[in-house]
Design a protein around this motif. Structure first.
Motif, PDB file in Angstrom:
ATOM      1  N   TYR A 159       0.758  -1.204  -0.620  1.00  0.00           N
ATOM      2  CA  TYR A 159       0.010   0.203   0.287  1.00  0.00           C
ATOM      3  C   TYR A 159       1.423   0.997  -0.118  1.00  0.00           C
ATOM      4  O   TYR A 159       0.548   2.419  -0.460  1.00  0.00           O
ATOM      5  CB  TYR A 159      -1.084   0.388   0.987  1.00  0.00           C
ATOM      6  CG  TYR A 159      -1.729   1.190   1.560  1.00  0.00           C
ATOM      7  CD1 TYR A 159      -3.181   1.091   0.689  1.00  0.00           C
ATOM      8  CD2 TYR A 159      -1.332   2.409   2.106  1.00  0.00           C
ATOM      9  CE1 TYR A 159      -3.442   2.477   0.414  1.00  0.00           C
ATOM     10  CE2 TYR A 159      -2.587   3.325   1.484  1.00  0.00           C
ATOM     11  CZ  TYR A 159      -3.406   3.802   0.920  1.00  0.00           C
ATOM     12  OH  TYR A 159      -3.848   4.441   1.027  1.00  0.00           O
ATOM     13  N   THR A 160       2.589   0.884   0.548  1.00  0.00           N
ATOM     14  CA  THR A 160       2.630   2.510   1.078  1.00  0.00           C
ATOM     15  C   THR A 160       3.046   2.984  -0.285  1.00  0.00           C
ATOM     16  O   THR A 160       3.443   3.843  -0.892  1.00  0.00           O
ATOM     17  CB  THR A 160       3.953   1.755   1.775  1.00  0.00           C
ATOM     18  OG1 THR A 160       3.547   1.685   3.487  1.00  0.00           O
ATOM     19  CG2 THR A 160       4.803   3.104   1.472  1.00  0.00           C
ATOM     20  N   TYR A 161       3.851   2.013  -1.671  1.00  0.00           N
ATOM     21  CA  TYR A 161       3.685   2.091  -2.524  1.00  0.00           C
ATOM     22  C   TYR A 161       2.633   2.509  -3.675  1.00  0.00           C
ATOM     23  O   TYR A 161       2.800   3.773  -4.214  1.00  0.00           O
ATOM     24  CB  TYR A 161       4.298   0.417  -3.033  1.00  0.00           C
ATOM     25  CG  TYR A 161       4.811   0.646  -4.710  1.00  0.00           C
ATOM     26  CD1 TYR A 161       6.076   1.446  -5.321  1.00  0.00           C
ATOM     27  CD2 TYR A 161       3.900  -0.061  -5.816  1.00  0.00           C
ATOM     28  CE1 TYR A 161       6.395   1.849  -6.883  1.00  0.00           C
ATOM     29  CE2 TYR A 161       4.309   0.309  -7.113  1.00  0.00           C
ATOM     30  CZ  TYR A 161       5.329   0.379  -7.224  1.00  0.00           C
ATOM     31  OH  TYR A 161       5.126   0.479  -9.128  1.00  0.00           O
ATOM     32  N   LEU A 162       2.061   2.314  -3.922  1.00  0.00           N
ATOM     33  CA  LEU A 162       0.488   2.817  -4.113  1.00  0.00           C
ATOM     34  C   LEU A 162       0.431   3.702  -4.093  1.00  0.00           C
ATOM     35  O   LEU A 162       0.112   4.545  -4.950  1.00  0.00           O
ATOM     36  CB  LEU A 162      -0.543   1.397  -3.822  1.00  0.00           C
ATOM     37  CG  LEU A 162      -0.335  -0.152  -4.561  1.00  0.00           C
ATOM     38  CD1 LEU A 162      -1.727  -0.408  -3.857  1.00  0.00           C
ATOM     39  CD2 LEU A 162      -0.583  -0.133  -5.806  1.00  0.00           C
ATOM     40  N   SER A 163      -0.294   4.009  -2.766  1.00  0.00           N
ATOM     41  CA  SER A 163      -0.037   5.993  -2.424  1.00  0.00           C
ATOM     42  C   SER A 163       1.274   5.925  -2.295  1.00  0.00           C
ATOM     43  O   SER A 163       0.545   7.610  -2.986  1.00  0.00           O
ATOM     44  CB  SER A 163       0.410   5.346  -0.306  1.00  0.00           C
ATOM     45  OG  SER A 163      -0.121   7.258   0.006  1.00  0.00           O
ATOM     46  N   ASN A 164       2.033   5.674  -2.674  1.00  0.00           N
ATOM     47  CA  ASN A 164       3.452   7.271  -3.237  1.00  0.00           C
ATOM     48  C   ASN A 164       3.537   7.613  -4.595  1.00  0.00           C
ATOM     49  O   ASN A 164       3.403   8.489  -4.616  1.00  0.00           O
ATOM     50  CB  ASN A 164       4.504   6.670  -2.703  1.00  0.00           C
ATOM     51  CG  ASN A 164       5.425   6.934  -1.694  1.00  0.00           C
ATOM     52  OD1 ASN A 164       4.269   7.216  -0.936  1.00  0.00           O
ATOM     53  ND2 ASN A 164       5.748   6.105  -1.186  1.00  0.00           N
ATOM     54  N   ILE A 165       3.019   6.050  -5.343  1.00  0.00           N
ATOM     55  CA  ILE A 165       2.799   6.930  -6.991  1.00  0.00           C
ATOM     56  C   ILE A 165       1.581   7.504  -7.125  1.00  0.00           C
ATOM     57  O   ILE A 165       1.609   8.708  -8.165  1.00  0.00           O
ATOM     58  CB  ILE A 165       2.265   5.572  -7.827  1.00  0.00           C
ATOM     59  CG1 ILE A 165       3.682   4.372  -7.443  1.00  0.00           C
ATOM     60  CG2 ILE A 165       1.695   5.469  -9.100  1.00  0.00           C
ATOM     61  CD1 ILE A 165       4.851   4.958  -8.500  1.00  0.00           C
ATOM     62  N   PHE A 166       0.450   7.259  -6.215  1.00  0.00           N
ATOM     63  CA  PHE A 166      -0.775   7.990  -5.993  1.00  0.00           C
ATOM     64  C   PHE A 166      -0.670   9.942  -6.482  1.00  0.00           C
ATOM     65  O   PHE A 166      -0.685  10.409  -6.767  1.00  0.00           O
ATOM     66  CB  PHE A 166      -1.970   7.950  -5.462  1.00  0.00           C
ATOM     67  CG  PHE A 166      -3.376   7.702  -5.710  1.00  0.00           C
ATOM     68  CD1 PHE A 166      -4.303   7.225  -6.643  1.00  0.00           C
ATOM     69  CD2 PHE A 166      -3.620   8.837  -5.447  1.00  0.00           C
ATOM     70  CE1 PHE A 166      -5.249   7.640  -6.978  1.00  0.00           C
ATOM     71  CE2 PHE A 166      -5.241   9.841  -5.694  1.00  0.00           C
ATOM     72  CZ  PHE A 166      -6.081   8.532  -6.398  1.00  0.00           C
ATOM     73  N   SER A 167      -0.040   9.223  -4.896  1.00  0.00           N
ATOM     74  CA  SER A 167       0.098  11.385  -4.312  1.00  0.00           C
ATOM     75  C   SER A 167       1.449  11.846  -5.458  1.00  0.00           C
ATOM     76  O   SER A 167       1.485  13.038  -5.405  1.00  0.00           O
ATOM     77  CB  SER A 167       1.243  10.994  -3.154  1.00  0.00           C
ATOM     78  OG  SER A 167      -0.456  10.792  -2.162  1.00  0.00           O
ATOM     79  N   ASP A 168       2.550  10.972  -6.710  1.00  0.00           N
ATOM     80  CA  ASP A 168       3.113  11.961  -7.087  1.00  0.00           C
ATOM     81  C   ASP A 168       2.252  12.126  -8.717  1.00  0.00           C
ATOM     82  O   ASP A 168       2.482  12.940  -8.879  1.00  0.00           O
ATOM     83  CB  ASP A 168       4.073  10.452  -7.394  1.00  0.00           C
ATOM     84  CG  ASP A 168       5.371  10.775  -8.842  1.00  0.00           C
ATOM     85  OD1 ASP A 168       5.810  13.117  -8.517  1.00  0.00           O
ATOM     86  OD2 ASP A 168       5.867  10.502  -8.723  1.00  0.00           O
TER      87      ASP A 168
END
Length: 181
Positions: free
Chosen positions: A97-106
């Motif tokens: 989820y941290t990876y998904l969250s970082n990509i989404f925010s980017d």
């Protein structure tokens, strides 16, 4: 449901253009073989007719899949909505989820949580307006921790309570301002 319509539109386009595919799923098509530039151009033009587009940036594709999963989750039967959407996304997309969250925010310059809350409030509006469910029923269906939590979140996003929204909607529809299709 929107996702089903998109899937059907993509299927029609692929079949019309005689492009062989293996599978069509949420925000993703697996083709039988790679397309040449001319086929890609025709495919993109045909998809635009349905207000769809080809995406070739992996981050953008992942963000769109996150959005589609959230929308699909919010429109599913009430017994299918997971209590933790973070786990649901991680499992469905096979990423932490941290990876998904970082990509989404980017990509979006906002968080998955903000998108989720906004989509959830939009779903509350739909259920109040079209399904005529009570706030308690909606709270249960969308897995809010309480009716109070739903009301607080709704007011924070929209500036009004669900009850005021519902009364305003009913008042507007009684004078013909909204067409329900």
């Amino acid at each position: 449901m929107v996702c089903v319509r998109c899937k059907m539109a993509v299927q029609v386009v692929l079949e019309t253009l005689e492009i062989d595919y293996v599978d069509i799923e949420l925000g993703k098509v697996t083709l039988a073989k790679e397309l040449n530039q001319e086929q890609l151009k025709k495919l993109n033009q045909a998809l635009q007719h349905y207000e769809l587009e080809l995406m070739d940036n992996r981050k953008t594709i992942l963000v769109e899949r996150i959005k589609l999963l959230i929308m699909d989750m919010l429109h599913s039967a009430d017994d299918e909505i997971p209590s933790k959407f973070t786990e649901y996304l991680s499992k469905a997309l096979h990423h932490d989820y941290t990876y998904l969250s970082n990509i989404f925010s980017d990509v979006e310059k906002s968080t998955i949580e903000r998108f989720y809350i906004s989509a959830r409030v939009d779903r509350v509006k739909e259920l109040l307006a079209y399904e005529r469910l009570s706030i308690k029923e909606i709270s249960y269906q969308l897995n809010y921790s309480s009716v109070s939590h739903l009301c607080q979140q709704f007011k924070k996003v929209t500036g009004q309570t669900p009850s005021v929204f519902k009364k305003q909607w009913e008042s507007d529809t009684s004078v013909g301002e909204h067409i329900i299709i």
